[in-house]
Design a protein around this motif. Structure first.
Motif, short mmCIF file in Angstrom:
data_model
loop_
_atom_site.label_atom_id
_atom_site.label_comp_id
_atom_site.label_asym_id
_atom_site.label_seq_id
_atom_site.Cartn_x
_atom_site.Cartn_y
_atom_site.Cartn_z
N ASP A 115 18.32 26.91 30.24
CA ASP A 115 18.17 25.60 29.61
C ASP A 115 16.87 25.51 28.82
O ASP A 115 16.81 24.79 27.81
CB ASP A 115 18.24 24.49 30.66
CG ASP A 115 19.68 24.22 31.10
OD1 ASP A 115 20.60 24.65 30.39
OD2 ASP A 115 19.86 23.59 32.16
N ILE A 116 15.84 26.21 29.25
CA ILE A 116 14.61 26.27 28.45
C ILE A 116 14.92 26.97 27.13
O ILE A 116 14.48 26.52 26.06
CB ILE A 116 13.50 27.00 29.22
CG1 ILE A 116 12.94 26.09 30.33
CG2 ILE A 116 12.37 27.45 28.28
CD1 ILE A 116 11.91 26.75 31.20
N GLU A 117 15.65 28.05 27.20
CA GLU A 117 16.00 28.78 25.97
C GLU A 117 16.90 27.94 25.07
O GLU A 117 16.79 27.97 23.84
CB GLU A 117 16.69 30.09 26.33
CG GLU A 117 15.75 31.08 27.04
CD GLU A 117 16.48 32.31 27.55
OE1 GLU A 117 17.74 32.33 27.51
OE2 GLU A 117 15.80 33.25 28.00
N ALA A 118 17.81 27.13 25.68
CA ALA A 118 18.73 26.30 24.91
C ALA A 118 18.10 24.96 24.52
O ALA A 118 18.73 24.17 23.81
CB ALA A 118 20.00 26.06 25.71
N LEU A 121 17.50 19.33 28.40
CA LEU A 121 17.06 18.62 29.59
C LEU A 121 18.33 18.27 30.36
O LEU A 121 19.07 17.36 29.98
CB LEU A 121 16.29 17.36 29.21
CG LEU A 121 15.02 17.57 28.38
CD1 LEU A 121 14.42 16.24 27.96
CD2 LEU A 121 13.99 18.40 29.14
N ARG A 122 18.59 19.02 31.43
CA ARG A 122 19.86 18.88 32.16
C ARG A 122 19.57 18.67 33.63
O ARG A 122 18.67 19.30 34.20
CB ARG A 122 20.72 20.13 31.94
CG ARG A 122 22.10 20.07 32.57
CD ARG A 122 22.99 21.22 32.07
NE ARG A 122 22.41 22.53 32.36
CZ ARG A 122 22.56 23.18 33.51
NH1 ARG A 122 23.27 22.63 34.50
NH2 ARG A 122 22.01 24.36 33.71
N HIS A 123 20.34 17.80 34.27
CA HIS A 123 20.13 17.50 35.68
C HIS A 123 20.56 18.69 36.54
O HIS A 123 21.42 19.47 36.15
CB HIS A 123 20.91 16.24 36.08
CG HIS A 123 22.39 16.37 35.92
ND1 HIS A 123 23.02 16.30 34.70
CD2 HIS A 123 23.37 16.56 36.85
CE1 HIS A 123 24.33 16.44 34.87
NE2 HIS A 123 24.56 16.61 36.16
N PHE A 150 13.76 20.09 22.24
CA PHE A 150 14.54 19.71 23.42
C PHE A 150 15.32 18.42 23.17
O PHE A 150 14.87 17.53 22.44
CB PHE A 150 13.63 19.51 24.63
CG PHE A 150 13.29 20.78 25.36
CD1 PHE A 150 13.98 21.15 26.49
CD2 PHE A 150 12.27 21.60 24.90
CE1 PHE A 150 13.67 22.32 27.17
CE2 PHE A 150 11.94 22.77 25.57
CZ PHE A 150 12.65 23.14 26.70
N ARG A 151 16.48 18.33 23.82
CA ARG A 151 17.27 17.10 23.81
C ARG A 151 17.91 16.93 25.19
O ARG A 151 17.99 17.88 25.98
CB ARG A 151 18.37 17.16 22.74
CG ARG A 151 19.44 18.21 23.00
CD ARG A 151 20.56 18.14 21.98
NE ARG A 151 21.62 19.12 22.27
CZ ARG A 151 22.64 18.88 23.09
NH1 ARG A 151 22.73 17.72 23.72
NH2 ARG A 151 23.56 19.81 23.30
N VAL A 152 18.35 15.72 25.47
CA VAL A 152 19.00 15.43 26.74
C VAL A 152 20.44 15.94 26.68
O VAL A 152 21.18 15.65 25.73
CB VAL A 152 18.99 13.92 27.04
CG1 VAL A 152 19.69 13.63 28.38
CG2 VAL A 152 17.56 13.38 27.06
N ALA A 153 20.84 16.70 27.68
CA ALA A 153 22.21 17.22 27.73
C ALA A 153 23.20 16.07 27.81
O ALA A 153 22.93 15.03 28.41
CB ALA A 153 22.38 18.14 28.94
#
Length: 408
Positions: A115-118, A121-123, A150-153
């Protein structure tokens, strides 16, 4: 006993950012063993210890179980049998749920590295919905890491929307809301904090005065962005650029135009007297969030007087003096600086005006210096006493301000 570096330190290390705080999780230990090794207990709700030398926090691995509404409603379980994976599962976002062995190996059971690479921000799990503070934390992390892409998933945003709809956010106490907001206002893109909260519906619950600004039109010749809510986002972005990390300037930027939501519909898109109309909602918001007194004071001053700053060259010397006195700026020049930074952010927080000059700031600084240079001694030497000294000083201060040159 195994000790792991966890949370923000691992995340920021992977992002190539400076590591400010280092937190540790201890697996396979009891409180008695920690005390025997020289750690000092500091945790109230669950076992947390301070290292004797580094003073860094070492928490026993724990799980948690929801027992009630709000963020207080949790029961914690810390035993030597709790694994590091179980401890990481209770965390909010996958990028914060990575642990590191002392040899550098990562424990990443929930895909935080990916998720850092993508830039997501994912729960971590569905347990995310059990703590309403996480809605604010996600918005704050979005404000911090938006410059990195970054964006919220989508699935996390859906969970946040559900939390708002189910009333979980209603149970947040003002102190926690303000603590997260203050941090967010010091982030590189505080406008993203507001945007994320609005997207999930939490803005209308926690900051109804700000939410009410969206859809309120302004005159396009002054505000090409038209929508007042978008203007607030742009002013927040400008404030973070002009005064990086200054949450006080950020709060003034957030609240300076609250009165525009109260403009009668029949006079829109004009906003006559919006400064005066904004005082009550600014005071109400500051009181509800229990903001510090300096934040409440400066927010009200910027709301009340920002148009005076913009029109500084047209003001009479006595009006400039009253502005400086209202701010308390003759004795506290830092208040004038905060005021001017917020007004500059307002000036630049408009579409196609991001780099506008603001000579009013230097003019008002010069006026303050001229007025502050006036002392009572010449008047006491003349034999003046009591109120007569103050009256004479005001006249002299206004004359000093009148002598300050204005840009051609």
């Amino acid at each position: 006993m195994e000790i792991y570096l966890v949370g923000g330190a691992v995340r920021d290390q992977l992002l190539g950012r400076p590591v400010v705080d280092r937190d540790w999780v201890v697996v396979g230990a009891t409180p008695e063993q920690m005390l025997a090794k020289g750690y000092r207990a500091v945790g109230k709700d669950f076992p947390v210890f301070l290292h004797g030398d580094s003073k860094e926090e070492y928490a026993l691995a724990r799980t948690e179980r929801k027992t009630g509404r709000g963020y207080h409603g949790f029961a914690f379980h810390a035993e030597p049998t709790v694994t590091v994976e179980q401890d990481l599962e209770r965390r909010d976002l996958t990028i914060n749920a990575i642990a590191q062995h002392d040899d550098g190996r990562l424990v990443d059971p929930y895909g935080g590295v990916a998720d850092i690479e993508a830039r997501l921000l994912r729960h971590v799990s569905s347990a995310f919905v059990e703590d309403p503070v996480r809605v604010l934390r996600v918005a704050r992390f979005a404000a911090r890491y938006a410059p990195l892409g970054f964006r919220v998933a989508d699935e996390t945003m859906a969970l946040m929307q559900r939390m708002v709809e189910e009333g979980e956010v209603d149970h947040l106490v003002p102190e926690r809301v303000w603590a997260e907001t203050r941090k967010a206002l010091a982030e590189p893109m505080p406008d993203v904090f507001v945007r994320v909260l609005r997207d999930c519906g939490a803005l209308r619950v926690l900051f109804p005065e700000v939410d009410a600004l969206y859809g309120v039109p302004q005159r396009a010749e002054f505000h090409p962005e038209v929508d007042t809510g978008i203007h607030i986002e742009m002013v927040l972005r400008a404030a973070a650029t002009i005064a990086p990390g200054d949450a006080l300037v950020g709060y003034c930027a957030l609240t300076h135009d609250l009165g525009k939501a109260l403009t009668p519909a029949d006079v829109l898109p004009r906003h006559i007297m919006h400064e005066q109309r904004g005082i009550e909602p600014v005071q109400a918001m500051s009181a509800r969030l229990k903001v510090p007194s300096d934040y409440a004071f400066m927010a009200e001053m910027v709301c009340r007087h920002h148009l005076n700053a913009h029109q500084a060259f047209e003001l009479k010397p006595t009006t400039v003096l009253r502005l400086l006195e209202a701010l308390g700026a003759l004795r506290r020049p830092e208040r004038l600086e905060t005021f001017l930074l917020a007004c500059l952010a307002d000036k630049r927080g408009r579409l196609h005006h991001e780099h506008d000059a603001y000579p009013q700031a230097d003019y008002l600084r010069a006026c303050r210096e001229a007025a502050a240079a006036i002392t009572s001694k010449p008047f006491t030497d003349q034999g003046l006493q009591g109120p007569a000294i103050g009256e004479a000083m005001k006249k002299a201060q206004a004359a000093a301000i009148a002598s300050v040159s204005k840009p051609l």
